[in-house]
Scaffold this active site. Structure first.
Site, PDB file in Angstrom:
ATOM      1  N   GLU A 126       0.883  -1.178   0.000  1.00 21.35           N
ATOM      2  CA  GLU A 126       0.000   0.000   0.000  1.00 21.35           C
ATOM      3  C   GLU A 126       0.911   1.217   0.000  1.00 21.35           C
ATOM      4  O   GLU A 126       1.560   1.528   1.008  1.00 21.35           O
ATOM      5  CB  GLU A 126      -0.867   0.010   1.257  1.00 21.35           C
ATOM      6  CG  GLU A 126      -1.697  -1.241   1.365  1.00 21.35           C
ATOM      7  CD  GLU A 126      -3.041  -1.027   2.021  1.00 21.35           C
ATOM      8  OE1 GLU A 126      -3.138  -0.150   2.886  1.00 21.35           O
ATOM      9  OE2 GLU A 126      -3.979  -1.735   1.652  1.00 21.35           O
ATOM     10  N   CYS A 133      -2.024   9.208   2.684  1.00 21.28           N
ATOM     11  CA  CYS A 133      -1.785   8.603   1.367  1.00 21.28           C
ATOM     12  C   CYS A 133      -2.843   9.089   0.392  1.00 21.28           C
ATOM     13  O   CYS A 133      -2.586   9.221  -0.799  1.00 21.28           O
ATOM     14  CB  CYS A 133      -1.788   7.089   1.465  1.00 21.28           C
ATOM     15  SG  CYS A 133      -3.226   6.449   2.305  1.00 21.28           S
TER      16      CYS A 133
HETATM   17  P1  NAD Z   1       8.681   4.594   4.164  1.00 25.52           P
HETATM   18  O1  NAD Z   1       8.626   3.821   2.894  1.00 25.52           O
HETATM   19  O2  NAD Z   1       9.819   5.525   4.373  1.00 25.52           O
HETATM   20  O3  NAD Z   1       8.695   3.598   5.431  1.00 25.52           O
HETATM   21  C1  NAD Z   1       7.655   2.680   5.662  1.00 25.52           C
HETATM   22  C2  NAD Z   1       8.187   1.543   6.516  1.00 25.52           C
HETATM   23  O4  NAD Z   1       9.167   0.801   5.784  1.00 25.52           O
HETATM   24  C3  NAD Z   1       8.880   1.991   7.798  1.00 25.52           C
HETATM   25  O5  NAD Z   1       8.519   1.114   8.838  1.00 25.52           O
HETATM   26  C4  NAD Z   1      10.366   1.856   7.454  1.00 25.52           C
HETATM   27  O6  NAD Z   1      11.194   1.647   8.573  1.00 25.52           O
HETATM   28  C5  NAD Z   1      10.340   0.625   6.566  1.00 25.52           C
HETATM   29  N1  NAD Z   1      11.477   0.483   5.637  1.00 25.52           N
HETATM   30  C6  NAD Z   1      12.235   1.457   5.069  1.00 25.52           C
HETATM   31  N2  NAD Z   1      13.160   0.904   4.228  1.00 25.52           N
HETATM   32  C7  NAD Z   1      12.953  -0.442   4.262  1.00 25.52           C
HETATM   33  C8  NAD Z   1      13.559  -1.557   3.587  1.00 25.52           C
HETATM   34  N3  NAD Z   1      14.565  -1.398   2.705  1.00 25.52           N
HETATM   35  N4  NAD Z   1      13.087  -2.800   3.847  1.00 25.52           N
HETATM   36  C9  NAD Z   1      12.060  -2.981   4.717  1.00 25.52           C
HETATM   37  N5  NAD Z   1      11.456  -1.977   5.382  1.00 25.52           N
HETATM   38  C10 NAD Z   1      11.884  -0.717   5.150  1.00 25.52           C
HETATM   39  O7  NAD Z   1       7.298   5.359   4.261  1.00 25.52           O
HETATM   40  P2  NAD Z   1       6.793   6.374   5.396  1.00 25.52           P
HETATM   41  O8  NAD Z   1       7.556   7.647   5.284  1.00 25.52           O
HETATM   42  O9  NAD Z   1       6.742   5.684   6.704  1.00 25.52           O
HETATM   43  O10 NAD Z   1       5.285   6.609   4.961  1.00 25.52           O
HETATM   44  C11 NAD Z   1       4.881   7.556   4.019  1.00 25.52           C
HETATM   45  C12 NAD Z   1       4.478   6.896   2.724  1.00 25.52           C
HETATM   46  O11 NAD Z   1       3.500   5.890   2.981  1.00 25.52           O
HETATM   47  C13 NAD Z   1       3.805   7.860   1.766  1.00 25.52           C
HETATM   48  O12 NAD Z   1       4.266   7.614   0.467  1.00 25.52           O
HETATM   49  C14 NAD Z   1       2.321   7.508   1.893  1.00 25.52           C
HETATM   50  O13 NAD Z   1       1.545   7.860   0.787  1.00 25.52           O
HETATM   51  C15 NAD Z   1       2.394   6.033   2.091  1.00 25.52           C
HETATM   52  N6  NAD Z   1       1.185   5.497   2.727  1.00 25.52           N
HETATM   53  C16 NAD Z   1       0.339   4.735   1.966  1.00 25.52           C
HETATM   54  C17 NAD Z   1      -0.851   4.261   2.527  1.00 25.52           C
HETATM   55  C18 NAD Z   1      -1.819   3.445   1.710  1.00 25.52           C
HETATM   56  O14 NAD Z   1      -2.747   2.905   2.302  1.00 25.52           O
HETATM   57  N7  NAD Z   1      -1.684   3.342   0.406  1.00 25.52           N
HETATM   58  C19 NAD Z   1      -1.157   4.557   3.846  1.00 25.52           C
HETATM   59  C20 NAD Z   1      -0.266   5.329   4.592  1.00 25.52           C
HETATM   60  C21 NAD Z   1       0.915   5.796   4.011  1.00 25.52           C
END
Ligand code: NAD
Length: 455
Positions: free
Chosen positions: A228, A262
């Site tokens: 997501e 999001c």
């Molecule tokens: P992010 O991708 O920076 O991090 C998300 C998670 O992934 C965190 O827990 C982080 O520690 C982990 N992570 C980072 N690198 C990783 C790797 N290489 N392997 C495994 N895990 C890893 O995102 P964010 O800043 O936490 O969230 C914001 C983003 O999330 C925005 O783009 C937003 O649109 C999206 N989002 C989408 C939805 C949806 O339902 N579509 C909902 C909420 C947020």
């Protein structure tokens, strides 16, 4: 080490140690070992634990809201709304899961071979979560995963670790065993380490950039993966609307949670016959927003969660202005402690500008003029993302015709930035794959088994 700061004050809140490789492996082994027992507990036992969790959320709502506000800067009224929404989601899952788990008899009584379908849990699930709605995006995964008999390794974002720890504590206190729901603490490196383990399902909420890495990492094993991701969600305002109310609704959709949703409204297209009036009304709405201390009940816009986001938003403003956009309000960081960015409105924007193409995830919006419905549809679909999209018009048929042509997982008529537990939440293209919520978002945690039975 994770250093956690309050984004409204820059005050240091806590230092937490990242889980080591060995701790992660031990946690996985625990969750794997507890799977056969948990998957065979009665559904009643699992429902009872989640009902207790729901009661605990009700009792501790104001404490949980403060934890989130202090850690990620969400205004307290919006943290409370998130918790209220969590309760609605739990109610949906409590009611719907027994229906989804029911065995389906598919053959008729005259058949010589009886045919039925049963459902079994996927197994050990990784739930890697974002920080912007930790009570929502975490629970969309762990509530149905637990109710359907999976065990879960839950890694909250490094920007929501205190909130994630509070969620874990409440689940354990409610009767979910510690080796069935296991907290993994840390940043992206910890997430990377986690994905080296052979999970049965990986459910990720976060950015497109990380989603791509996760998809690659998970392809090493035969693991179900659900992503997501972000969006660049467009809305079109037709020439027949009640302008003030459309402007108020879209301003809320763009700036609620400081634009860090999001499904925030990220792009607005307005019919040229009402463009100037709409932009004036829109900016009037934005100027009404109360900016300040997120612990104040009246605050609508607090700080951004991530300090690095300020530079990114400034770069989108600079890029747009260099290419001819007009900055109507905002455009820069605020001169105060914390990660505050002025609510920003850009007009006369085009698709040459990053503000109309790349997810902003902040309090900034571009408003573009269009000549007709076709032009609006073409621009709305000119994106690599496909999370939500919508239209404001007084004509239902016109709305339906436009919505059918939009390539997005959720479409809206005269509303925006809305999620319902009864409807599937899914993205297309760079917004991800798979879905949570609705009965589809429960089935996704299950494997089907086909039964052929001859007496
Ligand atoms: P992010 O991708 O920076 O991090 C998300 C998670 O992934 C965190 O827990 C982080 O520690 C982990 N992570 C980072 N690198 C990783 C790797 N290489 N392997 C495994 N895990 C890893 O995102 P964010 O800043 O936490 O969230 C914001 C983003 O999330 C925005 O783009 C937003 O649109 C999206 N989002 C989408 C939805 C949806 O339902 N579509 C909902 C909420 C947020």
């Amino acid at each position: 080490m994770l250093e956690i700061y309050n984004p409204a004050t820059d005050k240091h809140l806590l230092t937490i140690e990242n889980d080591s490789k060995k701790e992660i492996a031990n946690k996985f082994a625990k969750a794997k070992a507890s799977l056969s027992h948990w998957s065979q507990t009665s559904l009643e036992t699992r429902l009872t634990a989640i009902k207790k969790f729901r009661s605990a959320v009700v009792e501790q709502k104001s404490t949980l809201a403060r934890i989130l506000t202090n850690e990620m800067g969400k205004p307290i009224s919006q943290s409370t709304q998130e918790l209220n929404g969590l309760l609605t989601r739990i109610d949906f899952f409590l009611e719907e899961t027994p229906k989804v788990l029911a065995v389906e008899l598919v053959s008729d009584s005259a058949a010589t071979v009886t045919e039925k379908i049963s459902k079994e849990p996927l197994g050990v699930i990784a739930n890697i979560s974002a920080w912007n709605y930790p009570y929502f995006v975490g629970s969309n995964v762990f509530i149905p995963a637990l109710l359907t008999g999976n065990t879960v390794l839950y890694k909250p974002s490094e920007f929501a670790s205190i909130t994630g720890t509070a969620i874990t504590q409440l689940l354990h206190d409610s009767g979910i065993p510690e080796d069935v729901f296991v907290l993994v603490v840390g940043d992206g490196k910890v997430g990377e380490e986690l994905l080296k383990l052979p999970f049965d399902g990986v459910f990720f909420t976060g950015s497109y950039a990380t989603g791509k890495k996760i998809n690659r990492a998970v392809s090493e094993h035969f693991t179900k993966v659900q992503l997501e991701l972000g969006g660049k969600d467009p809305f079109y305002v037709c020439d027949d609307v009640e302008i003030k109310s459309a402007a108020a609704s879209l301003a809320d959709g763009a700036f609620y949670n400081n634009g860090q949703s999001c499904c925030s409204v990220e792009r607005i297209y307005v019919h040229d016959s009402i463009y100037e009036t709409f932009c004036t009304s829109f900016v009037e709405e934005v100027k009404k927003f109360v900016i300040g201390d997120p612990l104040n009940e009246k605050t609508y816009i607090g700080p951004l969660t991530q300090p690095a986001q300020i530079k990114f938003l400034e770069s989108q403003v600079a890029d747009a202005m260099a290419k001819g956009a007009k900055l109507v309000c905002g455009g820069k960081a605020m001169a105060r402690a914390g990660n505050y960015f002025e609510p920003t409105v850009l007009t006369d924007v085009t698709h040459e500008m990053t503000v109309m193409k790349e997810e902003s995830f902040g309090p900034i919006i571009g408003i573009q003029k269009v000549k007709d419905d076709l032009h609006a549809i073409q621009l709305m679909n000119d994106t690599a993302y496909g999370l939500t999209a919508g239209v404001y018009t007084l004509q239902e048929e016109r709305a339906e015709s436009i919505l059918k042509q939009l390539n997005a997982g959720s479409v809206y008529w005269n509303v925006c930035d809305r999620v319902s537990p009864k409807l599937p939440w899914s993205g297309r293209g760079n917004s991800g794959m798979g879905c949570t919520l609705s009965h589809y978002g429960i089935e996704t945690f299950l494997k089907v088994k086909a039964w052929h039975l001859k007496a």
